[in-house]
Write a protein that holds these residues in place. Structure first.
Motif, PDB file in Angstrom:
ATOM      1  N   GLU A   7       0.847  -1.194   0.000  1.00 43.23           N
ATOM      2  CA  GLU A   7       0.000   0.000   0.000  1.00 43.23           C
ATOM      3  C   GLU A   7       0.883   1.245   0.000  1.00 43.23           C
ATOM      4  OE1 GLU A   7      -2.712   2.391   3.279  1.00 43.23           O
ATOM      5  OE2 GLU A   7      -2.252   0.277   3.601  1.00 43.23           O
ATOM      6  N   THR A   8       0.714   2.093  -1.011  1.00 38.73           N
ATOM      7  CA  THR A   8       1.444   3.358  -1.073  1.00 38.73           C
ATOM      8  C   THR A   8       0.747   4.366  -0.172  1.00 38.73           C
ATOM      9  OG1 THR A   8       2.238   2.970  -3.304  1.00 38.73           O
ATOM     10  CG2 THR A   8       2.108   5.272  -2.594  1.00 38.73           C
ATOM     11  N   PHE A   9       1.516   5.053   0.696  1.00 39.74           N
ATOM     12  CA  PHE A   9       0.900   6.062   1.553  1.00 39.74           C
ATOM     13  C   PHE A   9       1.484   7.453   1.360  1.00 39.74           C
ATOM     14  CE2 PHE A   9       4.149   4.047   4.193  1.00 39.74           C
ATOM     15  CZ  PHE A   9       4.809   5.132   4.758  1.00 39.74           C
ATOM     16  N   ALA A  10       2.530   7.602   0.570  1.00 44.12           N
ATOM     17  CA  ALA A  10       3.068   8.939   0.269  1.00 44.12           C
ATOM     18  C   ALA A  10       3.826   8.874  -1.046  1.00 44.12           C
ATOM     19  CB  ALA A  10       3.976   9.421   1.386  1.00 44.12           C
ATOM     20  N   ASN A  11       3.792   9.986  -1.756  1.00 44.73           N
ATOM     21  CA  ASN A  11       4.441  10.081  -3.057  1.00 44.73           C
ATOM     22  C   ASN A  11       4.838  11.544  -3.231  1.00 44.73           C
ATOM     23  OD1 ASN A  11       5.068  10.198  -5.772  1.00 44.73           O
ATOM     24  ND2 ASN A  11       3.098   9.395  -6.472  1.00 44.73           N
ATOM     25  N   GLU A  12       6.126  11.808  -3.392  1.00 50.33           N
ATOM     26  CA  GLU A  12       6.550  13.196  -3.559  1.00 50.33           C
ATOM     27  C   GLU A  12       7.750  13.302  -4.481  1.00 50.33           C
ATOM     28  OE1 GLU A  12       8.662  15.017   0.030  1.00 50.33           O
ATOM     29  OE2 GLU A  12       7.614  13.298   0.926  1.00 50.33           O
ATOM     30  N   ILE A  13       7.992  14.519  -4.925  1.00 52.99           N
ATOM     31  CA  ILE A  13       9.156  14.792  -5.763  1.00 52.99           C
ATOM     32  C   ILE A  13      10.251  15.374  -4.880  1.00 52.99           C
ATOM     33  CG2 ILE A  13      10.055  16.207  -7.643  1.00 52.99           C
ATOM     34  CD1 ILE A  13       7.501  15.736  -9.116  1.00 52.99           C
ATOM     35  N   ILE A  14      11.431  14.781  -4.958  1.00 56.48           N
ATOM     36  CA  ILE A  14      12.589  15.242  -4.194  1.00 56.48           C
ATOM     37  C   ILE A  14      13.501  16.000  -5.153  1.00 56.48           C
ATOM     38  CG2 ILE A  14      14.549  14.561  -2.760  1.00 56.48           C
ATOM     39  CD1 ILE A  14      11.768  13.855  -1.554  1.00 56.48           C
ATOM     40  N   LYS A  15      13.777  17.237  -4.805  1.00 55.24           N
ATOM     41  CA  LYS A  15      14.642  18.085  -5.638  1.00 55.24           C
ATOM     42  C   LYS A  15      16.055  18.117  -5.041  1.00 55.24           C
ATOM     43  CE  LYS A  15      10.882  20.842  -7.383  1.00 55.24           C
ATOM     44  NZ  LYS A  15      10.945  20.957  -8.806  1.00 55.24           N
ATOM     45  N   PRO A  16      17.042  18.423  -5.860  1.00 54.70           N
ATOM     46  CA  PRO A  16      18.419  18.525  -5.342  1.00 54.70           C
ATOM     47  C   PRO A  16      18.512  19.599  -4.254  1.00 54.70           C
ATOM     48  CG  PRO A  16      18.389  18.618  -7.745  1.00 54.70           C
ATOM     49  CD  PRO A  16      16.967  18.699  -7.290  1.00 54.70           C
ATOM     50  N   SER A  17      19.412  19.392  -3.297  1.00 54.25           N
ATOM     51  CA  SER A  17      19.573  20.352  -2.197  1.00 54.25           C
ATOM     52  C   SER A  17      20.195  21.661  -2.661  1.00 54.25           C
ATOM     53  CB  SER A  17      20.394  19.737  -1.060  1.00 54.25           C
ATOM     54  OG  SER A  17      21.668  19.350  -1.524  1.00 54.25           O
ATOM     55  N   SER A  18      20.868  21.660  -3.808  1.00 45.93           N
ATOM     56  CA  SER A  18      21.368  22.906  -4.393  1.00 45.93           C
ATOM     57  C   SER A  18      21.191  22.840  -5.909  1.00 45.93           C
ATOM     58  CB  SER A  18      22.832  23.155  -4.027  1.00 45.93           C
ATOM     59  OG  SER A  18      23.654  22.131  -4.521  1.00 45.93           O
ATOM     60  N   VAL A  95       8.608   7.363  -3.261  1.00 44.08           N
ATOM     61  CA  VAL A  95       7.352   6.752  -2.826  1.00 44.08           C
ATOM     62  C   VAL A  95       7.588   6.024  -1.504  1.00 44.08           C
ATOM     63  CG1 VAL A  95       5.584   5.041  -3.424  1.00 44.08           C
ATOM     64  CG2 VAL A  95       6.616   6.436  -5.223  1.00 44.08           C
ATOM     65  N   ASP A  96       6.695   6.242  -0.551  1.00 45.69           N
ATOM     66  CA  ASP A  96       6.677   5.483   0.702  1.00 45.69           C
ATOM     67  C   ASP A  96       5.530   4.493   0.634  1.00 45.69           C
ATOM     68  OD1 ASP A  96       8.697   6.395   2.637  1.00 45.69           O
ATOM     69  OD2 ASP A  96       7.688   8.324   2.524  1.00 45.69           O
ATOM     70  N   ALA A  97       5.799   3.245   1.047  1.00 47.70           N
ATOM     71  CA  ALA A  97       4.760   2.210   1.016  1.00 47.70           C
ATOM     72  C   ALA A  97       4.947   1.264   2.195  1.00 47.70           C
ATOM     73  CB  ALA A  97       4.831   1.447  -0.304  1.00 47.70           C
ATOM     74  N   ARG A  98       3.931   0.474   2.429  1.00 49.12           N
ATOM     75  CA  ARG A  98       4.037  -0.523   3.500  1.00 49.12           C
ATOM     76  C   ARG A  98       3.352  -1.822   3.080  1.00 49.12           C
ATOM     77  NH1 ARG A  98       1.604   3.494   6.609  1.00 49.12           N
ATOM     78  NH2 ARG A  98      -0.505   3.771   5.904  1.00 49.12           N
ATOM     79  N   VAL A  99       3.838  -2.898   3.668  1.00 48.26           N
ATOM     80  CA  VAL A  99       3.255  -4.223   3.514  1.00 48.26           C
ATOM     81  C   VAL A  99       2.640  -4.545   4.862  1.00 48.26           C
ATOM     82  CG1 VAL A  99       3.741  -6.666   3.144  1.00 48.26           C
ATOM     83  CG2 VAL A  99       4.979  -4.949   1.824  1.00 48.26           C
ATOM     84  N   LEU A 122       6.848   1.989  -9.879  1.00 48.22           N
ATOM     85  CA  LEU A 122       6.266   2.190 -11.199  1.00 48.22           C
ATOM     86  C   LEU A 122       4.759   2.427 -11.177  1.00 48.22           C
ATOM     87  CD1 LEU A 122       8.369  -0.402 -13.222  1.00 48.22           C
ATOM     88  CD2 LEU A 122       8.678   2.074 -13.054  1.00 48.22           C
ATOM     89  N   GLU A 123       4.098   2.236 -10.037  1.00 44.10           N
ATOM     90  CA  GLU A 123       2.649   2.464  -9.993  1.00 44.10           C
ATOM     91  C   GLU A 123       2.295   3.945 -10.137  1.00 44.10           C
ATOM     92  OE1 GLU A 123       3.825   3.117  -5.731  1.00 44.10           O
ATOM     93  OE2 GLU A 123       4.372   1.663  -7.262  1.00 44.10           O
ATOM     94  N   LEU A 138      14.805   9.269 -12.359  1.00 46.20           N
ATOM     95  CA  LEU A 138      15.011   8.462 -11.157  1.00 46.20           C
ATOM     96  C   LEU A 138      13.723   8.354 -10.352  1.00 46.20           C
ATOM     97  CD1 LEU A 138      16.845   7.054  -8.991  1.00 46.20           C
ATOM     98  CD2 LEU A 138      17.309   9.354  -8.115  1.00 46.20           C
ATOM     99  N   LEU A 139      13.388   7.120  -9.952  1.00 45.43           N
ATOM    100  CA  LEU A 139      12.251   6.860  -9.076  1.00 45.43           C
ATOM    101  C   LEU A 139      12.734   5.930  -7.966  1.00 45.43           C
ATOM    102  CD1 LEU A 139      11.129   6.432 -12.323  1.00 45.43           C
ATOM    103  CD2 LEU A 139       9.046   6.809 -11.063  1.00 45.43           C
ATOM    104  N   VAL A 140      12.330   6.209  -6.732  1.00 46.63           N
ATOM    105  CA  VAL A 140      12.748   5.414  -5.577  1.00 46.63           C
ATOM    106  C   VAL A 140      11.506   5.070  -4.752  1.00 46.63           C
ATOM    107  CG1 VAL A 140      14.152   5.370  -3.472  1.00 46.63           C
ATOM    108  CG2 VAL A 140      14.974   6.609  -5.489  1.00 46.63           C
ATOM    109  N   LYS A 141      11.461   3.838  -4.254  1.00 50.88           N
ATOM    110  CA  LYS A 141      10.339   3.418  -3.405  1.00 50.88           C
ATOM    111  C   LYS A 141      10.874   2.726  -2.169  1.00 50.88           C
ATOM    112  CE  LYS A 141       5.969   0.870  -3.646  1.00 50.88           C
ATOM    113  NZ  LYS A 141       5.096   0.137  -4.599  1.00 50.88           N
ATOM    114  N   ALA A 142      10.494   3.243  -0.999  1.00 52.01           N
ATOM    115  CA  ALA A 142      10.834   2.611   0.277  1.00 52.01           C
ATOM    116  C   ALA A 142       9.596   1.891   0.773  1.00 52.01           C
ATOM    117  CB  ALA A 142      11.298   3.654   1.282  1.00 52.01           C
ATOM    118  N   THR A 143       9.694   0.580   0.948  1.00 50.79           N
ATOM    119  CA  THR A 143       8.565  -0.236   1.410  1.00 50.79           C
ATOM    120  C   THR A 143       8.912  -0.819   2.770  1.00 50.79           C
ATOM    121  OG1 THR A 143       8.033  -0.803  -0.888  1.00 50.79           O
ATOM    122  CG2 THR A 143       7.046  -2.168   0.834  1.00 50.79           C
ATOM    123  N   TYR A 144       8.048  -0.553   3.740  1.00 48.25           N
ATOM    124  CA  TYR A 144       8.269  -0.988   5.125  1.00 48.25           C
ATOM    125  C   TYR A 144       7.415  -2.222   5.412  1.00 48.25           C
ATOM    126  CZ  TYR A 144      10.240   3.635   5.117  1.00 48.25           C
ATOM    127  OH  TYR A 144      10.998   4.738   4.775  1.00 48.25           O
TER     128      TYR A 144
END
Length: 170
Positions: A7-18, A95-99, A122-123, A138-144
């Motif tokens: 289940e995805t619970f957050a989705n955001e765009i991360i920009k470079p710090s500079s 993307v943040d998700a959980r199982v 990819l969802e 670049l796309l990154v997903k952290a699943t907890y």
């Protein structure tokens, strides 16, 4: 065995710090990079439970680290534009998700293709094969997992990254 549900619970765009310097705003793709199909190179990382770090804290650390890393790997925060990459700092998708129904050890004991696919970000895009030409590079997903374990799925456009370069990025 019950089918793993992510289940995805957050989705955001991360920009470079500079910001990327103006003289680095355009990266020319090679003829080879231009003609390869628009697909993503993928990688997975798996981590066991660390009781000292909450998923929220871990997510914040990952986003901060990604933002800082994008300044060094600035094309990954850009967009493909024909035969070039516009290094425009538009950012990467995170993307943040959980199982909820499967510990990491069960998943790793007998992973299947459908379950592994759920660990990729990819969802958030309709057609990954078309999207590799226009969506974030670049796309990154952290699943907890309920046991406290975590999986990180990474997708980088194959037009700019192969297995060696994704390894360097990680």
């Amino acid at each position: 065995m019950e089918t793993m549900k992510v289940e995805t619970f957050a989705n955001e765009i991360i920009k470079p710090s500079s910001n990327t310097p103006n003289n680095l705003n355009t990266l020319q793709l090679s003829i080879y990079d231009h003609i390869i199909p628009p697909v993503y190179t993928v990688a997975f990382l798996f981590y066991t439970n660390d009781e000292l770090i909450s998923p929220e804290h871990c997510s914040n650390k990952l986003k901060t680290s990604l933002s800082e890393t994008l300044t060094k790997f600035y094309p990954l925060a850009g967009r493909i534009n024909g035969v070039t990459i516009d290094c425009n700092d538009e950012g990467a998708i995170f993307v943040d998700a959980r199982v909820n129904n499967c510990p990491l050890s069960n998943f790793l004991g007998s992973p299947d293709f459908k379950a592994i696919q759920q660990l990729l970000p990819l969802e958030v895009i309709d057609n990954p094969n078309e999207a590799a030409n226009t969506w974030p590079i670049l796309l990154v997903k952290a699943t907890y997992f309920p046991c406290g374990g975590m999986a990180i799925g990474i997708c980088i456009s194959h037009k700019i990254a192969d297995a060696a370069s994704i390894s360097t990025f990680i």
